[in-house]
Motif scaffolding. Structure first.
Motif, PDB file in Angstrom:
ATOM      1  N   GLU A 197       0.795  -1.233   0.138  1.00  0.00           N
ATOM      2  CA  GLU A 197       0.043  -0.088   0.022  1.00  0.00           C
ATOM      3  C   GLU A 197       0.946   1.409   0.036  1.00  0.00           C
ATOM      4  OE1 GLU A 197      -2.810  -0.037   3.097  1.00  0.00           O
ATOM      5  OE2 GLU A 197      -3.867  -1.853   2.538  1.00  0.00           O
ATOM      6  N   LYS A 198       2.062   1.226   0.790  1.00  0.00           N
ATOM      7  CA  LYS A 198       2.696   2.443   0.667  1.00  0.00           C
ATOM      8  C   LYS A 198       3.628   2.646  -0.697  1.00  0.00           C
ATOM      9  CE  LYS A 198       6.172   4.439   3.812  1.00  0.00           C
ATOM     10  NZ  LYS A 198       7.352   4.028   4.660  1.00  0.00           N
ATOM     11  N   THR A 199       4.121   1.679  -1.341  1.00  0.00           N
ATOM     12  CA  THR A 199       4.934   1.915  -2.435  1.00  0.00           C
ATOM     13  C   THR A 199       4.209   1.799  -3.964  1.00  0.00           C
ATOM     14  OG1 THR A 199       5.555  -0.148  -2.533  1.00  0.00           O
ATOM     15  CG2 THR A 199       7.197   1.103  -1.314  1.00  0.00           C
ATOM     16  N   GLY A 200       2.936   0.979  -3.642  1.00  0.00           N
ATOM     17  CA  GLY A 200       2.165   0.755  -4.932  1.00  0.00           C
ATOM     18  C   GLY A 200       2.732  -0.216  -5.831  1.00  0.00           C
ATOM     19  N   LYS A 201       3.667  -1.046  -5.214  1.00  0.00           N
ATOM     20  CA  LYS A 201       4.527  -2.174  -6.102  1.00  0.00           C
ATOM     21  C   LYS A 201       3.648  -3.555  -5.652  1.00  0.00           C
ATOM     22  CE  LYS A 201       8.599   0.025  -7.054  1.00  0.00           C
ATOM     23  NZ  LYS A 201       8.623  -0.173  -8.616  1.00  0.00           N
ATOM     24  N   GLY A 202       3.752  -4.499  -6.661  1.00  0.00           N
ATOM     25  CA  GLY A 202       3.481  -5.822  -6.314  1.00  0.00           C
ATOM     26  C   GLY A 202       4.657  -6.611  -5.520  1.00  0.00           C
ATOM     27  N   VAL A 203       4.156  -7.073  -4.365  1.00  0.00           N
ATOM     28  CA  VAL A 203       5.281  -7.824  -3.465  1.00  0.00           C
ATOM     29  C   VAL A 203       5.097  -9.196  -3.192  1.00  0.00           C
ATOM     30  CG1 VAL A 203       5.707  -5.739  -2.309  1.00  0.00           C
ATOM     31  CG2 VAL A 203       3.872  -7.195  -1.411  1.00  0.00           C
ATOM     32  N   ALA A 204       3.982  -9.919  -4.037  1.00  0.00           N
ATOM     33  CA  ALA A 204       3.918 -11.232  -3.837  1.00  0.00           C
ATOM     34  C   ALA A 204       3.133 -11.822  -4.934  1.00  0.00           C
ATOM     35  CB  ALA A 204       2.901 -11.627  -2.411  1.00  0.00           C
ATOM     36  N   GLY A 205       2.962 -12.903  -5.449  1.00  0.00           N
ATOM     37  CA  GLY A 205       2.172 -13.686  -6.320  1.00  0.00           C
ATOM     38  C   GLY A 205       2.413 -13.229  -7.576  1.00  0.00           C
ATOM     39  N   LEU A 206       1.270 -13.022  -8.378  1.00  0.00           N
ATOM     40  CA  LEU A 206       1.253 -12.604  -9.920  1.00  0.00           C
ATOM     41  C   LEU A 206       1.242 -11.077  -9.671  1.00  0.00           C
ATOM     42  CD1 LEU A 206      -1.700 -14.928 -11.104  1.00  0.00           C
ATOM     43  CD2 LEU A 206       0.712 -15.014 -11.613  1.00  0.00           C
ATOM     44  N   GLU A 207       0.836 -10.574  -8.660  1.00  0.00           N
ATOM     45  CA  GLU A 207       1.046  -9.124  -8.425  1.00  0.00           C
ATOM     46  C   GLU A 207       2.484  -8.680  -8.713  1.00  0.00           C
ATOM     47  OE1 GLU A 207      -1.034  -6.667  -8.726  1.00  0.00           O
ATOM     48  OE2 GLU A 207      -3.219  -7.215  -7.916  1.00  0.00           O
ATOM     49  N   ALA A 208       3.240  -9.544  -8.002  1.00  0.00           N
ATOM     50  CA  ALA A 208       4.822  -9.185  -8.146  1.00  0.00           C
ATOM     51  C   ALA A 208       5.495  -9.662  -9.366  1.00  0.00           C
ATOM     52  CB  ALA A 208       5.668  -9.767  -6.944  1.00  0.00           C
ATOM     53  N   GLU A 209       5.079 -10.939  -9.852  1.00  0.00           N
ATOM     54  CA  GLU A 209       5.634 -11.144 -11.173  1.00  0.00           C
ATOM     55  C   GLU A 209       5.221 -10.255 -12.444  1.00  0.00           C
ATOM     56  OE1 GLU A 209       5.589 -15.683 -12.058  1.00  0.00           O
ATOM     57  OE2 GLU A 209       4.514 -16.020 -10.173  1.00  0.00           O
ATOM     58  N   TYR A 210       4.138  -9.677 -12.399  1.00  0.00           N
ATOM     59  CA  TYR A 210       3.653  -8.944 -13.511  1.00  0.00           C
ATOM     60  C   TYR A 210       3.549  -7.370 -13.010  1.00  0.00           C
ATOM     61  CZ  TYR A 210       3.306 -13.351 -15.997  1.00  0.00           C
ATOM     62  OH  TYR A 210       3.225 -14.598 -16.701  1.00  0.00           O
ATOM     63  N   ASN A 279      -5.562 -29.407 -22.528  1.00  0.00           N
ATOM     64  CA  ASN A 279      -4.284 -28.403 -22.619  1.00  0.00           C
ATOM     65  C   ASN A 279      -3.708 -27.817 -21.528  1.00  0.00           C
ATOM     66  OD1 ASN A 279      -6.487 -27.112 -21.176  1.00  0.00           O
ATOM     67  ND2 ASN A 279      -7.541 -26.026 -22.757  1.00  0.00           N
ATOM     68  N   GLY A 280      -3.750 -28.582 -20.426  1.00  0.00           N
ATOM     69  CA  GLY A 280      -2.904 -28.108 -19.174  1.00  0.00           C
ATOM     70  C   GLY A 280      -3.056 -26.974 -18.652  1.00  0.00           C
ATOM     71  N   HIS A 281      -4.486 -26.438 -18.897  1.00  0.00           N
ATOM     72  CA  HIS A 281      -4.716 -25.226 -18.286  1.00  0.00           C
ATOM     73  C   HIS A 281      -5.123 -25.609 -16.749  1.00  0.00           C
ATOM     74  CE1 HIS A 281      -6.322 -22.686 -22.044  1.00  0.00           C
ATOM     75  NE2 HIS A 281      -4.987 -23.140 -22.124  1.00  0.00           N
ATOM     76  N   VAL A 282      -4.596 -24.613 -15.705  1.00  0.00           N
ATOM     77  CA  VAL A 282      -4.642 -24.851 -14.210  1.00  0.00           C
ATOM     78  C   VAL A 282      -6.120 -24.101 -14.250  1.00  0.00           C
ATOM     79  CG1 VAL A 282      -3.859 -24.276 -12.060  1.00  0.00           C
ATOM     80  CG2 VAL A 282      -2.104 -24.737 -13.788  1.00  0.00           C
ATOM     81  N   LEU A 283      -7.019 -25.030 -13.806  1.00  0.00           N
ATOM     82  CA  LEU A 283      -8.190 -24.418 -13.244  1.00  0.00           C
ATOM     83  C   LEU A 283      -8.510 -24.077 -12.032  1.00  0.00           C
ATOM     84  CD1 LEU A 283     -10.087 -27.609 -15.052  1.00  0.00           C
ATOM     85  CD2 LEU A 283      -9.727 -25.405 -16.149  1.00  0.00           C
ATOM     86  N   ALA A 284      -7.657 -24.546 -11.231  1.00  0.00           N
ATOM     87  CA  ALA A 284      -7.732 -24.136  -9.598  1.00  0.00           C
ATOM     88  C   ALA A 284      -6.488 -24.179  -9.086  1.00  0.00           C
ATOM     89  CB  ALA A 284      -8.840 -24.919  -9.123  1.00  0.00           C
ATOM     90  N   ALA A 285      -6.101 -23.265  -8.129  1.00  0.00           N
ATOM     91  CA  ALA A 285      -4.881 -23.376  -7.311  1.00  0.00           C
ATOM     92  C   ALA A 285      -5.188 -22.967  -5.886  1.00  0.00           C
ATOM     93  CB  ALA A 285      -3.700 -23.078  -8.004  1.00  0.00           C
ATOM     94  N   ALA A 286      -5.704 -23.670  -5.003  1.00  0.00           N
ATOM     95  CA  ALA A 286      -6.045 -23.333  -3.701  1.00  0.00           C
ATOM     96  C   ALA A 286      -5.161 -23.936  -2.599  1.00  0.00           C
ATOM     97  CB  ALA A 286      -7.471 -23.766  -3.368  1.00  0.00           C
ATOM     98  N   ASN A 287      -4.873 -22.665  -1.790  1.00  0.00           N
ATOM     99  CA  ASN A 287      -3.849 -23.072  -0.694  1.00  0.00           C
ATOM    100  C   ASN A 287      -4.255 -22.698   0.654  1.00  0.00           C
ATOM    101  OD1 ASN A 287      -0.949 -23.260  -2.096  1.00  0.00           O
ATOM    102  ND2 ASN A 287      -1.894 -21.655  -3.266  1.00  0.00           N
ATOM    103  N   LYS A 288      -4.057 -23.238   1.772  1.00  0.00           N
ATOM    104  CA  LYS A 288      -4.392 -23.076   3.026  1.00  0.00           C
ATOM    105  C   LYS A 288      -3.393 -23.269   3.993  1.00  0.00           C
ATOM    106  CE  LYS A 288      -8.154 -23.057   6.360  1.00  0.00           C
ATOM    107  NZ  LYS A 288      -9.458 -23.539   6.780  1.00  0.00           N
ATOM    108  N   PRO A 289      -2.797 -22.407   4.798  1.00  0.00           N
ATOM    109  CA  PRO A 289      -3.049 -20.934   4.737  1.00  0.00           C
ATOM    110  C   PRO A 289      -2.679 -20.248   3.606  1.00  0.00           C
ATOM    111  CG  PRO A 289      -1.404 -21.298   6.084  1.00  0.00           C
ATOM    112  CD  PRO A 289      -1.792 -22.568   5.952  1.00  0.00           C
ATOM    113  N   GLY A 290      -2.947 -19.043   3.124  1.00  0.00           N
ATOM    114  CA  GLY A 290      -2.229 -18.309   2.022  1.00  0.00           C
ATOM    115  C   GLY A 290      -0.789 -18.037   2.223  1.00  0.00           C
ATOM    116  N   GLY A 291      -0.311 -17.059   1.582  1.00  0.00           N
ATOM    117  CA  GLY A 291       1.015 -16.970   1.537  1.00  0.00           C
ATOM    118  C   GLY A 291       2.008 -17.780   0.675  1.00  0.00           C
ATOM    119  N   MET A 292       2.479 -18.891   0.936  1.00  0.00           N
ATOM    120  CA  MET A 292       3.207 -19.682  -0.004  1.00  0.00           C
ATOM    121  C   MET A 292       2.377 -20.530  -1.002  1.00  0.00           C
ATOM    122  SD  MET A 292       5.525 -23.157   0.810  1.00  0.00           S
ATOM    123  CE  MET A 292       6.002 -24.320  -0.354  1.00  0.00           C
ATOM    124  N   ASN A 293       2.611 -20.397  -2.173  1.00  0.00           N
ATOM    125  CA  ASN A 293       1.952 -20.882  -3.217  1.00  0.00           C
ATOM    126  C   ASN A 293       2.336 -22.467  -3.282  1.00  0.00           C
ATOM    127  OD1 ASN A 293       0.394 -21.875  -5.468  1.00  0.00           O
ATOM    128  ND2 ASN A 293       0.886 -20.232  -6.548  1.00  0.00           N
TER     129      ASN A 293
END
Length: 547
Positions: A197-210, A279-293
Motif C-alpha cells: 500500500e505504501k509503494t504501490g508495487k506488487g510484492v507477492a504472487g502474480l502482482e509481483a511477477e507481473y 490443454n494443461g490449463h490450471v483450473l484451480a490452485a487453492a492454498n491454506k493458509p495463504g502466503g506460500m503457493n
C-alpha cells in the motif's frame, strides 16, 4: 541540491531554509537588514530572529512543523489553537500520503502587529508512486493571554485546500487487475498475491511477477479529496505513465471456488490443484493458509501417488495387471526394512491390479529388479516430470533422478527417497493418464511462450491398464472414500513419510481425474496423516462441490 517538483500554486517566493543557512549567508542577511533600516517589523537572521517577539512566536510553530515532519500529529496539534481539528487533518494527510520522507523548511517571520506574526514555510515530501513533491504555504502565530499559539487552518496545510477536504494519492485506476478465465477479477489470494500500500508495487504472487504489466509504469496523482465521500475535488499533481494492462489466467472461478471451499475445515497446510487434461490449463490452485503457493511451487515426496509412474514403468516392461504381485508384511533391501501402512498384508495370489489398488509398498519395492536404474527417470519424462515448465508463473516441476543404488531405487518405487513433486506435478500425472499424453500445465497462457513437450510417450496398452487400475483404486481399493463421488472418479492415494522422527510423520495425498469431466486434480495435506483416510474426504468434498 536535488530538484523537487512544485505544485503550480506558490505562496510568494520560496522561503530560504533557515536550518541549512551558512555563516556567510547569515552575516549577509544581517547586513542587508540593518542597511535597509527595517525597524517596523522583525526578520529572522541566520542565528535566529532579532525581534524577541518573533523569536517567541517561532518556538511553537517550530514545534508544530517538527512534529508534522516526524509524523506526530498529536504533538503538533498540542501547540495549535484548535488541537482536535489540527490532529484530525494531519493524521488524515499523513495516513493518505504515506510519505517516505518529509522535510519542512521554515522561512523568515514577519510581525504584523504586537500579537500577530506570519511565517512562510516549504513542505517537501517523497511520496510512494509519485516521487518528489513540494509546496509553499504560510502559518500565522498569535499571542493570546500571554502565550503564543499556532492559529490552525486547513489552507495552512496546503494553500489550495479549504475546510472539509484532505490530501490523498489517487492511482486513477492505472493498475490493472489479475483476471480469471472469464475475464472477471481473480478471487484467489494465494495466486494473486499482494500490493504494498505504501509503494504501490506488487510484492507477492502474480502482482509481483507481473508488476510492470499491471502498473504500466504509471505514477499516482496527488489530489484533494472530500473526506466525507472520497471524491476527488482537485488534482494537484497529475501522475504520468501509461495505464497498466490486465493479466489473464486460466483459472475457472467455479472450480477454484470448489477447491477453496473443500479446504475450509482443514487445519493443516494444504493445497488443491486442478488442471484441464486437454490443454494443461490450471483450473484451480487453492492454498491454506495463504502466503506460500505450495499448490504450484511446493516440494514434497509424493509417496504412493508416484506408484502411477512406477506402474507405468512396470507395464511398459511387460507386466500385466493380472500378473501375480505378492504383498508380504515386510520387504528388506540392504538391511532397510520397508512395510505397508499399519503393516497390512494381502493374501497369496494377489494380482498387480490389487496391489496397486490397495497401495502395497512391499510389492512395489520387491518389483525393483524388473526396472533398470534409469527406468523410473525415463518413465517420469513421459509425464513431464523433471523438465523445465514455462507456465507463466513460478512452478516446481518435480525431480526423479536416475537411481544410484538398490536402496535408492527401492525408495523411489514408492515415491520416497530423492523423488520430489509439487501438487501441480501430481495433478498433471493424473491428467496425462486421462489425456493419453503430457500437456504442460499453464496458468498465464500469454506469457507461456516455450511450453515443454516430452520426447517420451506412453503406449495405448499402458494407458488402458493405468486407467482401469486407477478406477479400481476407487471401487475396491485405498481410494474408496471417492466411491460415491460424481463423475466416474479414477484415483491414487499417497502417504509420504518425511523427517527423522519415529514413527515418521507423513504427508497425505490423493490424485485423480474424472472420467466424465475434463478435470484432473491433486490434494495435499502437509503433515496431514494418511492419503486414504485424511486426504480422501477433502478430495470427496472437492468433487461434490464440482457437482
Amino acid at each position: 541540491m536535488a530538484h523537487y517538483d512544485h505544485d503550480d500554486y506558490s505562496y510568494g517566493p520560496r522561503p530560504p531554509r533557515s536550518r541549512r543557512r551558512t555563516v556567510l549567508g547569515a552575516l549577509a542577511a544581517v547586513l542587508v537588514l540593518t542597511a535597509a533600516g527595517f525597524w517596523g517589523y522583525g526578520r529572522l537572521s541566520g542565528d535566529g530572529p532579532e525581534d524577541p517577539q518573533i523569536a517567541a512566536a517561532q518556538k511553537p510553530l517550530q514545534t508544530f512543523l517538527d512534529a508534522w515532519e516526524a509524523g506526530d500529529a498529536k504533538k503538533a496539534a498540542a501547540v495549535a489553537d484548535t488541537p482536535d481539528t489540527a490532529e484530525s487533518l494531519l493524521e488524515s494527510v499523513t495516513g493518505n500520503l504515506k510519505p517516505e520522507r518529509t522535510e519542512i523548511s521554515l522561512g523568515d517571520g514577519e510581525k504584523r502587529s504586537g500579537t500577530d506574526v506570519r511565517f512562510p514555510f516549504t513542505v517537501e515530501m517523497e511520496l510512494p508512486g509519485v516521487g518528489d513533491y513540494s509546496w509553499d504555504s504560510q502559518a500565522k502565530v498569535q499571542k493570546k493571554e500571554g502565550n503564543w499559539e499556532v492559529l490552525f487552518s486547513t489552507p495552512m496545510i496546503h494553500p489550495r485546500m479549504v475546510p472539509g477536504p484532505t490530501l490523498a494519492l489517487d492511482p486513477a485506476g492505472d493498475r490493472a487487475a489479475v483476471l480469471d478465465a472469464t475475464g472477471s477479477e481473480l478471487e484467489a489470494a494465494s495466486l494473486v498475491g499482494s500490493v504494498d500500500e505504501k509503494t504501490g508495487k506488487g510484492v507477492a504472487g502474480l502482482e509481483a511477477e507481473y508488476d510492470k504489466q499491471l502498473s504500466g509504469g504509471a505514477k499516482k496523482s496527488v489530489v484533494i479529496v472530500d473526506r466525507a465521500n472520497g471524491n476527488t475535488v482537485k488534482t494537484l499533481k497529475k501522475g504520468g505513465g501509461k495505464k497498466g494492462s490486465p493479466v489473464k489466467t486460466t483459472i475457472d472461478p467455479e472450480v477454484q471456488k470448489a477447491a477453496a471451499e473443500a479446504l475450509d475445515g482443514v487445519t493443516k497446510e494444504a493445497a488443491i490443484v486442478a488442471v484441464d487434461p486437454r490443454n494443461g490449463h490450471v483450473l484451480a490452485a487453492a492454498n491454506k493458509p495463504g502466503g506460500m503457493n505450495r499448490a504450484l511451487a511446493g516440494r514434497y515426496p509424493p509417496g504412493s501417488t508416484f506408484k502411477v509412474v512406477t506402474a507405468a514403468a512396470l507395464l511398459k516392461g511387460g507386466m500385466s495387471p493380472a500378473d501375480r504381485a505378492d504383498c508380504p508384511k515386510f520387504s528388506y533391501v540392504d538391511g532397510q526394512r520397508y512395510e505397508n501402512q499399519d503393516q497390512f498384508t494381502l493374501p497369496a495370489g494377489t494380482t498387480f491390479r490389487e496391489s496397486f489398488a490397495k497401495s502395497c509398498n512391499t510389492f512395489f519395492v520387491s518389483s525393483r529388479g524388473k526396472l533398470s536404474s534409469s527406468a523410473l527417470h525415463d518413465t517420469a519424462e513421459a509425464f513431464g516430470i523433471g523438465s523445465t515448465w514455462d507456465a507463466g508463473t513460478t512452478t516446481y516441476d518435480g525431480s526423479v533422478p536416475v537411481n544410484t543404488s538398490d536402496n535408492d531405487k527401492a525408495a523411489a518405487t514408492i515415491g520416497q527417497g530423492k523423488v520430489q513433486a509439487s501438487p501441480l506435478v501430481m495433478a498433471s500425472v493424473a491428467a496425462t493418464v486421462k489425456q493419453g499424453e503430457f500437456r504442460q500445465p499453464v496458468l498465464v497462457p500469454a506469457a507461456a511462450k516455450d511450453r515443454h513437450k516430452t520426447g517420451a510417450s506412453l503406449d495405448d496398452r499402458v494407458l488402458k491398464d493405468l486407467r482401469s487400475m486407477m478406477r479400481e483404486a476407487v471401487t475396491t481399493g485405498a481410494a474408496s472414500k471417492l466411491k460415491d463421488a460424481p463423475g466416474e472418479t479414477h484415483a491414487k492415494t499417497g502417504t509420504a513419510e518425511f523427517g527423522n522422527e519415529t514413527p515418521p510423520r507423513t504427508h497425505a495425498w490423493m490424485i485423480g481425474y474424472q472420467g466424465e469431466r475434463n478435470v484432473a486434480w491433486a490434494v495435499l495435506l502437509a503433515d496431514g496423516g494418511s492419503g486414504g483416510s485424511d486426504a480422501g474426504p477433502v478430495a470427496a468434498d472437492f468433487l461434490e462441490n464440482l457437482g
